[in-house]
Design a protein around this motif. Sequence first.
Motif, PDB file in Angstrom:
ATOM      1  N   GLN A  18      49.525 -57.491  63.615  1.00 41.13           N
ATOM      2  CA  GLN A  18      50.532 -56.440  63.459  1.00 41.13           C
ATOM      3  C   GLN A  18      50.191 -55.557  62.266  1.00 41.13           C
ATOM      4  O   GLN A  18      50.111 -56.041  61.144  1.00 41.13           O
ATOM      5  CB  GLN A  18      51.916 -57.076  63.259  1.00 41.13           C
ATOM      6  N   PRO A  19      49.985 -54.245  62.485  1.00 42.29           N
ATOM      7  CA  PRO A  19      49.708 -53.347  61.353  1.00 42.29           C
ATOM      8  C   PRO A  19      50.897 -53.295  60.395  1.00 42.29           C
ATOM      9  O   PRO A  19      52.048 -53.189  60.831  1.00 42.29           O
ATOM     10  CB  PRO A  19      49.487 -51.986  62.015  1.00 42.29           C
ATOM     11  N   ILE A  20      50.601 -53.380  59.116  1.00 42.78           N
ATOM     12  CA  ILE A  20      51.659 -53.468  58.107  1.00 42.78           C
ATOM     13  C   ILE A  20      52.547 -52.233  58.082  1.00 42.78           C
ATOM     14  O   ILE A  20      53.712 -52.317  57.731  1.00 42.78           O
ATOM     15  CB  ILE A  20      51.083 -53.794  56.720  1.00 42.78           C
ATOM     16  N   ASP A  21      52.033 -51.105  58.514  1.00 43.34           N
ATOM     17  CA  ASP A  21      52.839 -49.881  58.480  1.00 43.34           C
ATOM     18  C   ASP A  21      53.819 -49.781  59.644  1.00 43.34           C
ATOM     19  O   ASP A  21      54.521 -48.781  59.780  1.00 43.34           O
ATOM     20  CB  ASP A  21      51.944 -48.650  58.423  1.00 43.34           C
ATOM     21  N   THR A  22      53.921 -50.809  60.485  1.00 45.00           N
ATOM     22  CA  THR A  22      54.867 -50.794  61.601  1.00 45.00           C
ATOM     23  C   THR A  22      56.131 -51.585  61.299  1.00 45.00           C
ATOM     24  O   THR A  22      56.948 -51.788  62.188  1.00 45.00           O
ATOM     25  CB  THR A  22      54.221 -51.359  62.887  1.00 45.00           C
ATOM     26  N   GLY A  23      56.309 -52.013  60.069  1.00 46.17           N
ATOM     27  CA  GLY A  23      57.452 -52.846  59.707  1.00 46.17           C
ATOM     28  C   GLY A  23      58.792 -52.208  59.957  1.00 46.17           C
ATOM     29  O   GLY A  23      59.777 -52.892  60.196  1.00 46.17           O
ATOM     30  N   GLY A  24      58.866 -50.887  59.949  1.00 46.62           N
ATOM     31  CA  GLY A  24      60.124 -50.207  60.192  1.00 46.62           C
ATOM     32  C   GLY A  24      60.357 -49.852  61.639  1.00 46.62           C
ATOM     33  O   GLY A  24      61.349 -49.223  61.986  1.00 46.62           O
ATOM     34  N   ASP A  25      59.441 -50.252  62.532  1.00 44.95           N
ATOM     35  CA  ASP A  25      59.515 -49.848  63.930  1.00 44.95           C
ATOM     36  C   ASP A  25      60.485 -50.661  64.772  1.00 44.95           C
ATOM     37  O   ASP A  25      60.793 -50.274  65.884  1.00 44.95           O
ATOM     38  CB  ASP A  25      58.127 -49.916  64.585  1.00 44.95           C
ATOM     39  N   GLY A  26      60.932 -51.782  64.300  1.00 46.92           N
ATOM     40  CA  GLY A  26      61.838 -52.586  65.114  1.00 46.92           C
ATOM     41  C   GLY A  26      61.943 -53.991  64.587  1.00 46.92           C
ATOM     42  O   GLY A  26      61.265 -54.368  63.635  1.00 46.92           O
ATOM     43  N   GLY A  27      62.787 -54.778  65.257  1.00 49.97           N
ATOM     44  CA  GLY A  27      63.087 -56.121  64.788  1.00 49.97           C
ATOM     45  C   GLY A  27      61.898 -57.045  64.730  1.00 49.97           C
ATOM     46  O   GLY A  27      61.631 -57.652  63.702  1.00 49.97           O
ATOM     47  N   TRP A  28      61.157 -57.188  65.826  1.00 52.07           N
ATOM     48  CA  TRP A  28      60.067 -58.159  65.807  1.00 52.07           C
ATOM     49  C   TRP A  28      58.909 -57.673  64.951  1.00 52.07           C
ATOM     50  O   TRP A  28      58.244 -58.463  64.306  1.00 52.07           O
ATOM     51  CB  TRP A  28      59.629 -58.544  67.213  1.00 52.07           C
ATOM     52  N   GLN A  29      58.686 -56.342  64.911  1.00 53.55           N
ATOM     53  CA  GLN A  29      57.643 -55.835  64.024  1.00 53.55           C
ATOM     54  C   GLN A  29      58.011 -56.114  62.573  1.00 53.55           C
ATOM     55  O   GLN A  29      57.173 -56.544  61.779  1.00 53.55           O
ATOM     56  CB  GLN A  29      57.438 -54.319  64.208  1.00 53.55           C
ATOM     57  N   GLY A  30      59.275 -55.883  62.250  1.00 54.31           N
ATOM     58  CA  GLY A  30      59.741 -56.164  60.893  1.00 54.31           C
ATOM     59  C   GLY A  30      59.614 -57.636  60.537  1.00 54.31           C
ATOM     60  O   GLY A  30      59.250 -57.977  59.409  1.00 54.31           O
ATOM     61  N   LEU A  31      59.902 -58.508  61.501  1.00 56.98           N
ATOM     62  CA  LEU A  31      59.749 -59.944  61.264  1.00 56.98           C
ATOM     63  C   LEU A  31      58.295 -60.280  60.970  1.00 56.98           C
ATOM     64  O   LEU A  31      58.000 -60.996  60.005  1.00 56.98           O
ATOM     65  CB  LEU A  31      60.245 -60.751  62.461  1.00 56.98           C
ATOM     66  N   LEU A  32      57.379 -59.780  61.780  1.00 57.90           N
ATOM     67  CA  LEU A  32      55.967 -60.106  61.565  1.00 57.90           C
ATOM     68  C   LEU A  32      55.472 -59.583  60.224  1.00 57.90           C
ATOM     69  O   LEU A  32      54.703 -60.265  59.529  1.00 57.90           O
ATOM     70  CB  LEU A  32      55.122 -59.579  62.721  1.00 57.90           C
ATOM     71  N   ILE A  33      55.908 -58.393  59.820  1.00 59.48           N
ATOM     72  CA  ILE A  33      55.507 -57.862  58.514  1.00 59.48           C
ATOM     73  C   ILE A  33      56.100 -58.714  57.399  1.00 59.48           C
ATOM     74  O   ILE A  33      55.420 -59.035  56.418  1.00 59.48           O
ATOM     75  CB  ILE A  33      55.916 -56.386  58.370  1.00 59.48           C
ATOM     76  N   LYS A  34      57.359 -59.108  57.535  1.00 59.18           N
ATOM     77  CA  LYS A  34      57.984 -59.992  56.539  1.00 59.18           C
ATOM     78  C   LYS A  34      57.186 -61.281  56.402  1.00 59.18           C
ATOM     79  O   LYS A  34      56.916 -61.749  55.296  1.00 59.18           O
ATOM     80  CB  LYS A  34      59.430 -60.286  56.946  1.00 59.18           C
ATOM     81  N   LEU A  35      56.792 -61.851  57.535  1.00 64.08           N
ATOM     82  CA  LEU A  35      56.018 -63.093  57.502  1.00 64.08           C
ATOM     83  C   LEU A  35      54.647 -62.871  56.870  1.00 64.08           C
ATOM     84  O   LEU A  35      54.151 -63.730  56.125  1.00 64.08           O
ATOM     85  CB  LEU A  35      55.885 -63.656  58.914  1.00 64.08           C
ATOM     86  N   GLN A  36      54.041 -61.733  57.134  1.00 67.30           N
ATOM     87  CA  GLN A  36      52.757 -61.422  56.483  1.00 67.30           C
ATOM     88  C   GLN A  36      52.920 -61.413  54.967  1.00 67.30           C
ATOM     89  O   GLN A  36      52.073 -61.943  54.238  1.00 67.30           O
ATOM     90  CB  GLN A  36      52.232 -60.057  56.932  1.00 67.30           C
TER      91      GLN A  36
END
Length: 86
Positions: A18-36
Amino acid sequence: MIKRYKLNESERDLLFIQPIDTGGDGGWQGLLIKLQLQFNTQNMHIELDDNDLERIQRYAFDYGNGGWETRLTGIFGRHLGQELGR
Protein backbone atom coordinates in the motif's frame (compact mmCIF):
# COMPACT_ATOMS: atom_id res chain seq x y z
CA MET A 1 -3.72 -4.52 25.64
CA ILE A 2 -0.83 -4.28 23.17
CA LYS A 3 0.47 -7.40 21.50
CA ARG A 4 3.68 -7.68 19.52
CA TYR A 5 4.14 -9.84 16.44
CA LYS A 6 7.26 -10.49 14.42
CA LEU A 7 6.58 -10.44 10.70
CA ASN A 8 8.65 -12.33 8.20
CA GLU A 9 9.87 -10.73 4.96
CA SER A 10 6.90 -11.80 2.84
CA GLU A 11 4.43 -10.50 5.47
CA ARG A 12 6.35 -7.22 5.61
CA ASP A 13 6.29 -6.96 1.84
CA LEU A 14 2.50 -7.45 1.79
CA LEU A 15 2.11 -4.74 4.43
CA PHE A 16 4.12 -2.27 2.38
CA ILE A 17 2.35 -2.83 -0.96
CA GLN A 18 0.00 0.00 0.00
CA PRO A 19 1.53 3.36 -1.04
CA ILE A 20 1.91 5.57 2.01
CA ASP A 21 0.32 8.54 0.27
CA THR A 22 -3.04 6.70 0.04
CA GLY A 23 -3.73 6.84 3.77
CA GLY A 24 -6.46 9.42 3.33
CA ASP A 25 -8.23 7.50 0.56
CA GLY A 26 -10.45 5.35 2.74
CA GLY A 27 -10.83 3.08 5.72
CA TRP A 28 -8.78 0.07 4.72
CA GLN A 29 -6.07 2.19 3.10
CA GLY A 30 -5.85 4.22 6.28
CA LEU A 31 -5.62 1.03 8.33
CA LEU A 32 -2.77 -0.33 6.23
CA ILE A 33 -0.87 2.96 6.46
CA LYS A 34 -1.41 3.05 10.23
CA LEU A 35 -0.04 -0.48 10.47
CA GLN A 36 2.96 0.47 8.33
CA LEU A 37 3.73 3.31 10.75
CA GLN A 38 3.50 0.87 13.69
CA PHE A 39 5.97 -1.52 12.07
CA ASN A 40 9.55 -1.45 13.36
CA THR A 41 11.84 -2.09 10.39
CA GLN A 42 14.81 -2.75 12.67
CA ASN A 43 13.40 -5.79 14.45
CA MET A 44 10.45 -6.65 12.12
CA HIS A 45 7.95 -6.27 15.00
CA ILE A 46 4.52 -4.72 14.81
CA GLU A 47 2.58 -3.76 17.90
CA LEU A 48 -1.21 -4.03 17.73
CA ASP A 49 -3.78 -2.98 20.28
CA ASP A 50 -7.30 -4.34 20.62
CA ASN A 51 -8.66 -1.64 18.30
CA ASP A 52 -6.13 -2.59 15.60
CA LEU A 53 -7.07 -6.27 15.91
CA GLU A 54 -10.78 -5.47 15.67
CA ARG A 55 -10.22 -3.34 12.55
CA ILE A 56 -8.06 -6.04 10.93
CA GLN A 57 -10.81 -8.63 11.52
CA ARG A 58 -13.54 -6.29 10.30
CA TYR A 59 -11.77 -5.26 7.09
CA ALA A 60 -10.76 -8.84 6.37
CA PHE A 61 -14.24 -10.34 6.71
CA ASP A 62 -17.09 -7.83 6.93
CA TYR A 63 -16.92 -5.83 3.69
CA GLY A 64 -17.10 -8.39 0.91
CA ASN A 65 -14.25 -9.79 -1.06
CA GLY A 66 -11.35 -7.73 -2.30
CA GLY A 67 -7.60 -7.57 -2.38
CA TRP A 68 -7.22 -6.16 1.11
CA GLU A 69 -8.85 -9.21 2.70
CA THR A 70 -6.25 -11.50 1.14
CA ARG A 71 -3.52 -9.06 2.06
CA LEU A 72 -4.61 -8.93 5.72
CA THR A 73 -4.79 -12.71 6.03
CA GLY A 74 -1.41 -12.93 4.30
CA ILE A 75 0.14 -10.51 6.79
CA PHE A 76 -1.50 -11.73 9.99
CA GLY A 77 -2.83 -15.24 9.30
CA ARG A 78 0.32 -16.98 10.57
CA HIS A 79 -0.01 -15.17 13.91
CA LEU A 80 -3.78 -14.95 14.35
CA GLY A 81 -5.01 -17.92 12.29
CA GLN A 82 -6.82 -17.75 8.97
CA GLU A 83 -9.87 -16.32 10.73
CA LEU A 84 -7.62 -13.61 12.21
CA GLY A 85 -8.63 -14.32 15.78
CA ARG A 86 -12.40 -14.58 15.23
